[in-house]
Design a protein around this motif. Structure first.
Motif, PDB file in Angstrom:
ATOM      1  N   THR A  79       0.837  -1.195   0.000  1.00  0.00           N
ATOM      2  CA  THR A  79       0.000   0.000   0.000  1.00  0.00           C
ATOM      3  C   THR A  79       0.876   1.251   0.000  1.00  0.00           C
ATOM      4  O   THR A  79       0.439   2.323  -0.388  1.00  0.00           O
ATOM      5  N   TYR A  80       2.144   1.118   0.416  1.00  0.00           N
ATOM      6  CA  TYR A  80       3.022   2.288   0.502  1.00  0.00           C
ATOM      7  C   TYR A  80       3.838   2.530  -0.755  1.00  0.00           C
ATOM      8  O   TYR A  80       4.020   3.670  -1.176  1.00  0.00           O
ATOM      9  N   ALA A  81       4.361   1.469  -1.365  1.00  0.00           N
ATOM     10  CA  ALA A  81       5.289   1.652  -2.501  1.00  0.00           C
ATOM     11  C   ALA A  81       4.868   0.797  -3.700  1.00  0.00           C
ATOM     12  O   ALA A  81       4.274  -0.266  -3.534  1.00  0.00           O
ATOM     13  N   PRO A  82       5.208   1.281  -4.917  1.00  0.00           N
ATOM     14  CA  PRO A  82       4.704   0.604  -6.121  1.00  0.00           C
ATOM     15  C   PRO A  82       5.322  -0.780  -6.358  1.00  0.00           C
ATOM     16  O   PRO A  82       6.425  -1.050  -5.892  1.00  0.00           O
ATOM     17  N   ASP A  86       6.056  -4.176 -11.986  1.00  0.00           N
ATOM     18  CA  ASP A  86       5.378  -3.397 -13.032  1.00  0.00           C
ATOM     19  C   ASP A  86       6.280  -2.258 -13.501  1.00  0.00           C
ATOM     20  O   ASP A  86       6.387  -1.988 -14.688  1.00  0.00           O
ATOM     21  N   SER A  87       6.942  -1.607 -12.539  1.00  0.00           N
ATOM     22  CA  SER A  87       7.804  -0.464 -12.874  1.00  0.00           C
ATOM     23  C   SER A  87       8.841  -0.849 -13.923  1.00  0.00           C
ATOM     24  O   SER A  87       9.081  -0.105 -14.875  1.00  0.00           O
ATOM     25  N   LEU A  88       9.460  -2.025 -13.740  1.00  0.00           N
ATOM     26  CA  LEU A  88      10.576  -2.391 -14.628  1.00  0.00           C
ATOM     27  C   LEU A  88      10.139  -2.835 -16.022  1.00  0.00           C
ATOM     28  O   LEU A  88      10.970  -3.108 -16.869  1.00  0.00           O
ATOM     29  N   GLU A  95      17.536   4.320 -15.621  1.00  0.00           N
ATOM     30  CA  GLU A  95      16.504   4.998 -14.823  1.00  0.00           C
ATOM     31  C   GLU A  95      16.372   4.342 -13.440  1.00  0.00           C
ATOM     32  O   GLU A  95      16.181   5.020 -12.428  1.00  0.00           O
ATOM     33  N   TYR A  96      16.452   3.022 -13.416  1.00  0.00           N
ATOM     34  CA  TYR A  96      16.421   2.283 -12.145  1.00  0.00           C
ATOM     35  C   TYR A  96      17.580   2.741 -11.256  1.00  0.00           C
ATOM     36  O   TYR A  96      17.384   3.076 -10.083  1.00  0.00           O
ATOM     37  N   LEU A  97      18.800   2.775 -11.838  1.00  0.00           N
ATOM     38  CA  LEU A  97      19.979   3.185 -11.057  1.00  0.00           C
ATOM     39  C   LEU A  97      19.792   4.595 -10.513  1.00  0.00           C
ATOM     40  O   LEU A  97      20.151   4.885  -9.368  1.00  0.00           O
ATOM     41  N   VAL A  99      17.000   6.235  -9.747  1.00  0.00           N
ATOM     42  CA  VAL A  99      16.044   6.333  -8.626  1.00  0.00           C
ATOM     43  C   VAL A  99      16.626   5.711  -7.353  1.00  0.00           C
ATOM     44  O   VAL A  99      16.506   6.271  -6.266  1.00  0.00           O
ATOM     45  N   VAL A 100      17.300   4.569  -7.497  1.00  0.00           N
ATOM     46  CA  VAL A 100      17.847   3.916  -6.298  1.00  0.00           C
ATOM     47  C   VAL A 100      18.960   4.780  -5.690  1.00  0.00           C
ATOM     48  O   VAL A 100      19.060   4.921  -4.471  1.00  0.00           O
ATOM     49  N   THR A 101      19.763   5.394  -6.535  1.00  0.00           N
ATOM     50  CA  THR A 101      20.873   6.212  -6.037  1.00  0.00           C
ATOM     51  C   THR A 101      20.369   7.502  -5.379  1.00  0.00           C
ATOM     52  O   THR A 101      20.775   7.844  -4.274  1.00  0.00           O
ATOM     53  N   GLY A 103      16.961   8.518  -4.925  1.00  0.00           N
ATOM     54  CA  GLY A 103      15.658   8.519  -4.273  1.00  0.00           C
ATOM     55  C   GLY A 103      14.665   9.402  -5.019  1.00  0.00           C
ATOM     56  O   GLY A 103      14.984   9.971  -6.079  1.00  0.00           O
ATOM     57  N   ARG A 104      13.469   9.479  -4.474  1.00  0.00           N
ATOM     58  CA  ARG A 104      12.434  10.282  -5.116  1.00  0.00           C
ATOM     59  C   ARG A 104      11.308  10.523  -4.128  1.00  0.00           C
ATOM     60  O   ARG A 104      11.061   9.688  -3.284  1.00  0.00           O
ATOM     61  N   GLN A 105      10.667  11.640  -4.211  1.00  0.00           N
ATOM     62  CA  GLN A 105       9.496  11.803  -3.360  1.00  0.00           C
ATOM     63  C   GLN A 105       8.374  12.524  -4.067  1.00  0.00           C
ATOM     64  O   GLN A 105       8.601  13.313  -4.955  1.00  0.00           O
ATOM     65  N   LYS A 106       7.207  12.176  -3.615  1.00  0.00           N
ATOM     66  CA  LYS A 106       6.023  12.817  -4.152  1.00  0.00           C
ATOM     67  C   LYS A 106       5.236  13.339  -2.965  1.00  0.00           C
ATOM     68  O   LYS A 106       4.995  12.618  -2.005  1.00  0.00           O
ATOM     69  N   VAL A 107       4.882  14.592  -3.032  1.00  0.00           N
ATOM     70  CA  VAL A 107       4.077  15.164  -1.956  1.00  0.00           C
ATOM     71  C   VAL A 107       2.699  15.412  -2.546  1.00  0.00           C
ATOM     72  O   VAL A 107       2.567  16.091  -3.553  1.00  0.00           O
ATOM     73  N   ASN A 112       2.580  11.857   1.818  1.00  0.00           N
ATOM     74  CA  ASN A 112       3.881  11.871   1.165  1.00  0.00           C
ATOM     75  C   ASN A 112       4.329  10.459   0.839  1.00  0.00           C
ATOM     76  O   ASN A 112       4.091   9.534   1.602  1.00  0.00           O
ATOM     77  N   SER A 113       4.985  10.340  -0.293  1.00  0.00           N
ATOM     78  CA  SER A 113       5.468   9.049  -0.733  1.00  0.00           C
ATOM     79  C   SER A 113       6.969   9.213  -0.941  1.00  0.00           C
ATOM     80  O   SER A 113       7.395  10.000  -1.771  1.00  0.00           O
ATOM     81  N   VAL A 114       7.762   8.512  -0.139  1.00  0.00           N
ATOM     82  CA  VAL A 114       9.204   8.731  -0.164  1.00  0.00           C
ATOM     83  C   VAL A 114       9.987   7.471  -0.489  1.00  0.00           C
ATOM     84  O   VAL A 114       9.901   6.471   0.212  1.00  0.00           O
ATOM     85  N   MET A 115      10.743   7.542  -1.576  1.00  0.00           N
ATOM     86  CA  MET A 115      11.718   6.516  -1.914  1.00  0.00           C
ATOM     87  C   MET A 115      13.057   7.044  -1.422  1.00  0.00           C
ATOM     88  O   MET A 115      13.528   8.081  -1.897  1.00  0.00           O
ATOM     89  N   PRO A 116      13.670   6.349  -0.419  1.00  0.00           N
ATOM     90  CA  PRO A 116      14.928   6.878   0.117  1.00  0.00           C
ATOM     91  C   PRO A 116      16.049   6.848  -0.927  1.00  0.00           C
ATOM     92  O   PRO A 116      16.019   6.028  -1.837  1.00  0.00           O
ATOM     93  N   ALA A 117      17.049   7.723  -0.774  1.00  0.00           N
ATOM     94  CA  ALA A 117      18.242   7.688  -1.625  1.00  0.00           C
ATOM     95  C   ALA A 117      19.225   6.690  -1.005  1.00  0.00           C
ATOM     96  O   ALA A 117      19.552   6.786   0.169  1.00  0.00           O
ATOM     97  N   ASN A 123      25.419  -1.496   1.461  1.00  0.00           N
ATOM     98  CA  ASN A 123      24.653  -2.753   1.461  1.00  0.00           C
ATOM     99  C   ASN A 123      23.668  -2.818   0.302  1.00  0.00           C
ATOM    100  O   ASN A 123      23.214  -3.896  -0.063  1.00  0.00           O
ATOM    101  N   VAL A 124      23.335  -1.662  -0.230  1.00  0.00           N
ATOM    102  CA  VAL A 124      22.482  -1.616  -1.419  1.00  0.00           C
ATOM    103  C   VAL A 124      23.332  -1.407  -2.678  1.00  0.00           C
ATOM    104  O   VAL A 124      23.242  -2.161  -3.636  1.00  0.00           O
ATOM    105  N   MET A 125      24.184  -0.369  -2.672  1.00  0.00           N
ATOM    106  CA  MET A 125      24.889  -0.002  -3.902  1.00  0.00           C
ATOM    107  C   MET A 125      25.866  -1.075  -4.389  1.00  0.00           C
ATOM    108  O   MET A 125      26.055  -1.229  -5.581  1.00  0.00           O
TER     109      MET A 125
END
Ligand code: HEC
Length: 168
Positions: A79-82, A86-88, A95-97, A99-101, A103-107, A112-117, A123-125
């Motif tokens: 319910t929080y994140a897409p 489907d996105s890919l 584009e994936y790299l 957003v992951v690097t 982040g992104r947010q929508k207010v 608010n919808s927040v994808m962290p940077a 551990n991610v990169m």
């Protein structure tokens, strides 16, 4: 202004609008256990008996430790994140790299919808390609939603890159 410059500046200005969709995920080369598609982007290789390449397996583990909490099991969304499966379908590797690097947010009115940077999170990169490969397999509907039962051996090149990335 020559044609190349024109093309380059156009793609910088309208990057998102004219972005290429991801190509065929079919693996065409194997560089030390890492599979690449015809565009040279990382991809999965899963055999008929369900054996996954090492990166798909590693991506499965990393996805479930760092992304699952928001994006749901196996990239299926919450319910929080897409749903990233489907996105890919339309989002390419670059584009994936991005957003992951970064982040992104929508207010919005609904909150608010927040994808962290994750750009500074090793551990991610250090495993960002692995997660991509895993999600690409999930997007293509292969490999199953659970822990892959069989996998290729860990490539020496993976261990070397991991040590350099985590230590460096
Ligand atoms: C704290 C929750 C959270 C975590 C953890 C998280 N994400 Fe996200 N992510 C989001 C949200 C929310 C969005 C939608 C942002 C928006 O509305 O623009 C998003 C968007 C994205 C997108 C863009 C999807 C699209 O359709 O445009 C990608 C790709 C992505 N995340 C990948 C990842 C990966 C890979 C990980 C794990 C390394 C991860 N996310 C971890 C919350 C999260």
């Amino acid at each position: 202004m020559n044609k190349l410059w024109l093309l380059l500046s156009m793609s910088l200005i309208c990057g998102a609008a004219i972005a290429e969709p991801p190509g065929d995920p079919k693996a065409v080369t194997n560089e030390d256990g890492k599979y690449l598609d015809a565009n040279g982007d990382p991809t999965f290789n899963i055999t008929d008996d369900g054996t996954v390449d090492w990166y798909t397996f590693s991506g499965y583990r990393r996805y479930h430790s760092d992304c699952h909490v928001c994006h749901g099991p196996a990239g299926q969304g919450s319910t929080y994140a897409p749903p990233l499966i489907d996105s890919l379908k339309s989002m390419n590797y670059v584009e994936y790299l991005e957003v992951v690097t970064n982040g992104r947010q929508k207010v919005g009115a609904s909150g608010n919808s927040v994808m962290p940077a994750f750009g500074t999170n090793k551990n991610v990169m250090c495993y960002v390609d692995d997660i991509y490969v895993y999600l690409r397999a999930r997007t293509a509907g292969v490999g199953g939603t659970g822990r892959p039962p069989k996998k290729e051996a860990k490539p020496a090149a993976f261990t070397e890159a991991e040590t350099a990335c985590m230590g460096g």
